[in-house]
Design a protein around this motif. Structure first.
Motif, PDB file in Angstrom:
ATOM      1  N   GLY A  88       2.667  15.381  -3.308  1.00 17.42           N
ATOM      2  CA  GLY A  88       1.401  14.495  -3.513  1.00 17.42           C
ATOM      3  C   GLY A  88       0.621  15.619  -4.532  1.00 17.42           C
ATOM      4  O   GLY A  88      -1.190  14.414  -4.713  1.00 17.42           O
ATOM      5  N   GLN A 258       5.227  11.961  -9.727  1.00 17.10           N
ATOM      6  CA  GLN A 258       5.841  11.765  -8.679  1.00 17.10           C
ATOM      7  C   GLN A 258       5.913   9.960  -8.478  1.00 17.10           C
ATOM      8  O   GLN A 258       6.217   9.869  -7.028  1.00 17.10           O
ATOM      9  CB  GLN A 258       3.769  11.892  -8.465  1.00 17.10           C
ATOM     10  CG  GLN A 258       3.695  11.792  -7.023  1.00 17.10           C
ATOM     11  CD  GLN A 258       3.776  12.938  -6.054  1.00 17.10           C
ATOM     12  OE1 GLN A 258       3.955  14.215  -6.803  1.00 17.10           O
ATOM     13  NE2 GLN A 258       4.361  12.435  -4.969  1.00 17.10           N
ATOM     14  N   ASP A 262       8.334   9.572  -5.829  1.00 19.70           N
ATOM     15  CA  ASP A 262       7.829   9.038  -3.961  1.00 19.70           C
ATOM     16  C   ASP A 262       8.785   7.326  -3.678  1.00 19.70           C
ATOM     17  O   ASP A 262       8.059   5.596  -3.581  1.00 19.70           O
ATOM     18  CB  ASP A 262       6.552   8.963  -3.723  1.00 19.70           C
ATOM     19  CG  ASP A 262       5.597   9.684  -3.336  1.00 19.70           C
ATOM     20  OD1 ASP A 262       6.040  10.395  -3.088  1.00 19.70           O
ATOM     21  OD2 ASP A 262       4.261  10.247  -3.810  1.00 19.70           O
ATOM     22  N   GLY A 396       9.724  18.205  -2.186  1.00 22.58           N
ATOM     23  CA  GLY A 396       8.341  17.372  -2.902  1.00 22.58           C
ATOM     24  C   GLY A 396       7.969  17.846  -3.917  1.00 22.58           C
ATOM     25  O   GLY A 396       6.720  17.767  -3.704  1.00 22.58           O
TER      26      GLY A 396
END
Length: 432
Positions: A88, A258, A262, A396
């Protein structure tokens, strides 16, 4: 063959031709047909989102050599924008001397459209198993009444469609075009990458929400993400496209990635439910070859070319130089269709790999190569010319590459090894 996909299947095995469809550009200037125009949107009240926190590649755990490699390849392929997020946070937003502006996402638009359907499902206004005939009663009492919303999303509707998109861009009403399409196969029975069928989705969004797809996305997704401008292609009847047609800045496209990374949230705001995201990126077994307009991203797999295959090529009259070069890539690791094509081009020269394979194997009806897929590493969106959004949950990473139509000069600019390059940025340790 342990693995197969849309384009490589056409290269590796002729049997796949019954299911493949390719990414094709809009109709060229000069073709007869109605005008399909972009509607430009400026979001009046976007949410005041925070800029991504900057992080150094080293702090993000990015491999320095892999970062140099992806930047080198981005420059070589005339890339307009490369965005890398990790955890992030912003690793880098490279524009290579070109302006930051919305770029046509091509078929990556489909993956963005999936978010609109997810919003409606999450709010209880739509179900994946709803028959399309619920919204288009013309199909009631016909074999097409068995087509569901899910079938439109996973390319198993059975509707007859061309492998290219010419019929879409030459149509004055792309929804009517899909509505009148006959069945080529039973709903749910055959996978076929179907641009025509996806254009039902904007019409369903409009019937359920009362807003056109582009307006719905503006209000329900883009505004909460802080997106301030985008454009969406509409047909002469006013229907937004779904198979392509979204112009969006690469950083805003990275925000979509993103959200998916998430599990539906962005800076504390819920855009989609985790259940929808998991369903959208899950690949089914058997007939279904994709998620709900998202593709599975696999770690590099292995090119399989047995001694028996090489011998069959020699006896079948394949060029000895072809056989020798193919022997040099067996056992090599790569990811998916684009990676295989990149290896073929590495062996035979840019743009020559597929031609050499077709000439020496397909046309001679000789045994094809195999591919043993690596484990699932994430998911991605992909579009014509080389538009990509790669999402790697274990590391990530969200990695976006976009190229404008004016920058693209040849097939070499499609950055066909992008997925491999993205996966190499932060290798995921093997499971113990």
């Amino acid at each position: 063959m342990a693995w197969a996909s849309r384009i490589v299947l056409a290269v590796i095995g002729a049997a796949a031709l019954i299911t493949v469809a390719t990414f094709v550009a809009p109709a060229q200037d000069g073709q007869d047909g109605p005008e399909h125009d972009y509607v430009n949107f400026t979001v009046a009240n976007p949410k005041a989102t925070r800029p991504f926190e900057q992080i150094t590649p080293q702090a993000a755990g990015i491999d320095a050599a892999a970062l140099d490699r992806i930047l080198q390849r981005a420059r070589e392929t005339k890339t307009d924008a490369l965005v890398i997020l990790q955890g992030g946070r912003m690793v880098g937003d490279w524009r290579f001397g070109k302006p930051a502006q919305p770029i046509e996402a091509m078929s990556a638009t489909k993956s963005v459209v999936s978010l609109a359907i997810g919003r409606l499902v999450d709010t209880g206004k739509l179900r994946l198993e709803d028959p399309v005939a619920k919204f288009f009663p013309q199909w009631k009492g016909t074999p097409k009444e068995r087509i569901t919303v899910r079938h439109l999303l996973d390319h198993t509707s059975g509707l007859k469609a061309d492998q290219n998109t010419d019929e879409i861009y030459l149509s004055p009403n792309i929804v009517q075009l899909a509505l009148e399409a006959p069945l080529a196969s039973d709903p749910g029975a055959v996978f076929f990458y179907n641009n025509k069928a996806t254009n039902f989705l904007p019409a369903i969004v409009e019937k359920v929400s009362g807003r056109k797809l582009d307006e719905f996305m503006r209000d329900e997704v883009f505004a909460p993400l802080g997106v301030t401008r985008f454009s969406w292609l509409r047909d002469p009847a006013g229907n937004p496209h779904a198979q392509a047609g979204l112009k969006i800045d690469a950083l805003d496209l990275a925000k979509i990635g993103q959200v998916m990374l998430d599990e539906g949230a962005f800076q504390g705001q819920r855009i989609l439910s985790p259940a929808w995201v998991r369903e959208a990126v899950r690949k089914g077994d058997g007939i279904r070859q994709t998620g709900l307009l998202w593709w599975q991203l696999r770690a590099p797999g292995t090119i399989l070319i047995s001694d028996e295959t090489l011998d069959a090529w020699r006896k079948g009259g394949a060029d000895p130089e072809f056989v020798a070069k193919m022997a040099s890539i067996r056992g090599r690791k790569t990811s998916g269709e684009a990676g295989i094509l990149a290896l073929l081009d590495e062996a035979f020269g840019a743009g020559q790999g597929q031609k050499a394979y077709v000439t020496n194997v397909i046309e001679r009806k000789l045994p094809g190569i195999g591919f043993e897929a690596g484990p699932v590493a994430g998911f991605y969106a992909e579009g014509y010319l080389g538009q990509y959004v790669a999402v790697v949950p274990a590391s990530g990473l969200v990695v976006v590459r976009m190229i404008g139509e004016g920058s693209f000069k040849s097939d070499a600019d499609s950055f066909s090894d992008f997925l491999d390059a993205a996966l190499a940025l932060k290798p995921v340790p093997p499971r113990q």
